[in-house]
Each structure stands twice: as C-alpha cells, then as structure tokens.
Design a protein around this motif. Structure first.
Motif, short mmCIF file in Angstrom:
data_model
loop_
_atom_site.label_atom_id
_atom_site.label_comp_id
_atom_site.label_asym_id
_atom_site.label_seq_id
_atom_site.Cartn_x
_atom_site.Cartn_y
_atom_site.Cartn_z
N GLY A 6 0.79 -1.22 0.00
CA GLY A 6 0.00 0.00 0.00
C GLY A 6 0.82 1.27 0.00
N LEU A 7 2.05 1.19 -0.47
CA LEU A 7 2.90 2.37 -0.49
C LEU A 7 2.54 3.30 -1.65
CD1 LEU A 7 6.41 0.74 0.08
CD2 LEU A 7 4.91 1.77 1.79
N GLY A 8 2.75 4.59 -1.44
CA GLY A 8 2.62 5.56 -2.50
C GLY A 8 3.89 5.59 -3.34
N LEU A 9 3.88 6.38 -4.40
CA LEU A 9 5.04 6.45 -5.28
C LEU A 9 6.28 6.95 -4.55
CD1 LEU A 9 3.47 7.90 -8.56
CD2 LEU A 9 3.94 5.50 -8.00
N ALA A 10 6.14 7.98 -3.72
CA ALA A 10 7.30 8.53 -3.02
C ALA A 10 7.89 7.52 -2.03
CB ALA A 10 6.93 9.82 -2.30
N GLU A 11 7.01 6.83 -1.30
CA GLU A 11 7.48 5.83 -0.34
C GLU A 11 8.16 4.66 -1.06
OE1 GLU A 11 4.12 6.00 3.11
OE2 GLU A 11 3.50 5.34 1.10
N SER A 53 -0.34 6.96 -16.00
CA SER A 53 1.04 7.30 -15.62
C SER A 53 1.37 6.76 -14.23
CB SER A 53 1.26 8.80 -15.68
OG SER A 53 1.12 9.27 -16.99
N HIS A 54 0.44 6.94 -13.30
CA HIS A 54 0.65 6.43 -11.95
C HIS A 54 0.87 4.91 -11.97
CE1 HIS A 54 -0.41 4.85 -7.99
NE2 HIS A 54 0.01 6.00 -7.52
N ASP A 55 -0.02 4.21 -12.68
CA ASP A 55 0.05 2.76 -12.70
C ASP A 55 1.30 2.24 -13.39
OD1 ASP A 55 -2.24 2.56 -11.20
OD2 ASP A 55 -3.52 1.95 -12.87
N VAL A 56 1.76 2.93 -14.42
CA VAL A 56 2.98 2.51 -15.11
C VAL A 56 4.19 2.69 -14.20
CG1 VAL A 56 4.55 3.06 -17.02
CG2 VAL A 56 2.11 2.84 -17.45
N ILE A 57 4.25 3.79 -13.48
CA ILE A 57 5.36 4.02 -12.55
C ILE A 57 5.30 3.01 -11.41
CG2 ILE A 57 6.39 5.66 -10.93
CD1 ILE A 57 5.38 7.90 -12.89
N ALA A 58 4.10 2.76 -10.89
CA ALA A 58 3.94 1.76 -9.83
C ALA A 58 4.37 0.38 -10.34
CB ALA A 58 2.50 1.73 -9.34
N GLN A 59 3.98 0.03 -11.57
CA GLN A 59 4.36 -1.25 -12.14
C GLN A 59 5.88 -1.35 -12.28
OE1 GLN A 59 2.43 -3.90 -12.83
NE2 GLN A 59 4.24 -5.06 -13.42
N ALA A 60 6.51 -0.29 -12.73
CA ALA A 60 7.98 -0.30 -12.86
C ALA A 60 8.64 -0.52 -11.51
CB ALA A 60 8.44 1.02 -13.48
N MET A 61 8.16 0.17 -10.49
CA MET A 61 8.72 -0.03 -9.15
C MET A 61 8.46 -1.45 -8.65
SD MET A 61 7.94 3.33 -6.91
CE MET A 61 8.25 4.98 -7.52
N ASN A 62 7.23 -1.93 -8.84
CA ASN A 62 6.89 -3.26 -8.36
C ASN A 62 7.69 -4.35 -9.06
OD1 ASN A 62 5.12 -2.48 -6.32
ND2 ASN A 62 3.38 -2.38 -7.72
N GLU A 63 7.96 -4.17 -10.35
CA GLU A 63 8.81 -5.14 -11.04
C GLU A 63 10.24 -5.10 -10.49
OE1 GLU A 63 8.50 -5.35 -15.28
OE2 GLU A 63 6.31 -5.53 -15.18
N GLN A 70 11.07 -9.32 -3.61
CA GLN A 70 10.02 -8.76 -2.76
C GLN A 70 8.66 -8.89 -3.44
OE1 GLN A 70 10.82 -7.80 0.30
NE2 GLN A 70 12.97 -8.17 -0.14
N ALA A 71 7.62 -8.52 -2.71
CA ALA A 71 6.26 -8.51 -3.25
C ALA A 71 6.02 -7.22 -4.03
CB ALA A 71 5.27 -8.65 -2.10
N TYR A 72 4.76 -6.90 -4.25
CA TYR A 72 4.37 -5.68 -4.95
C TYR A 72 3.89 -4.65 -3.94
CZ TYR A 72 4.25 -8.52 -9.19
OH TYR A 72 4.57 -9.34 -10.23
N PRO A 73 4.77 -3.87 -3.36
CA PRO A 73 4.35 -2.97 -2.28
C PRO A 73 3.71 -1.66 -2.72
CG PRO A 73 6.69 -2.76 -2.61
CD PRO A 73 6.22 -3.86 -3.54
#
Length: 85
Positions: A6-11, A53-63, A70-73
């Motif tokens: 449940g982290l935001g992009l900055a976290e 844009s948010h989801d693509v950046i989140a996906q990049a971080m999660n990958e 790790q999991a997908y935080p």
C-alpha cells in the motif's frame, strides 16, 4: 525483508533505492511515455499523474521489487483512489 504494501510512489521510491533516471528507464520498459522530469515530478508530488502514468510508474517499481525478491508494495491507482476518500 518483507516490505509493507500500500505504499505511494514517493514511499516506494525511497525504499527502492532507484535513481530517478533508472525509474524513468524502467517505466519506459513497461510502456510508459512520461519524460524523466515528469516521472520525478510525479514521484515527488509536484505534478499529479493521471491513472495510466501512476500505474505505469507503480508497475515499474513493483517489477524492480520483484526482481529483488520482494512482493508488490506500491499501490496502483484504484487502490490509492479508494483509500484517499
């Protein structure tokens, strides 16, 4: 180490230890079209990303986190939209 979910992009950015350039390249590799400065501004909260844009950046971080074992935080748009209300 288990990362919180449940982290935001900055976290997520802070935990990832990625540079903004590396994150920008990762988001391009998963279909993102934002420029490097846009990605940085979205993560820092200086610009509000649209849902894609948010989801693509989140996906990049999660990958990245997945590659690190790790999991997908990092939350996707729908998760942040429902928790923000």
């Amino acid at each position: 180490m288990t990362l919180p979910s449940g982290l935001g992009l900055a976290e997520g950015m802070a935990l990832s230890r990625l540079t903004f350039e590396a994150l920008w390249l990762l988001q391009v590799s998963v279909g993102g079209t934002a420029g490097q400065l846009e990605v940085e501004a979205y993560v820092l909260g200086m610009l509000n990303p649209d849902e894609h844009s948010h989801d693509v950046i989140a996906q990049a971080m999660n990958e990245h986190f997945l590659d690190e074992g790790q999991a997908y935080p990092v939350s996707y748009w729908s998760a942040t939209a429902t928790t923000a209300t």
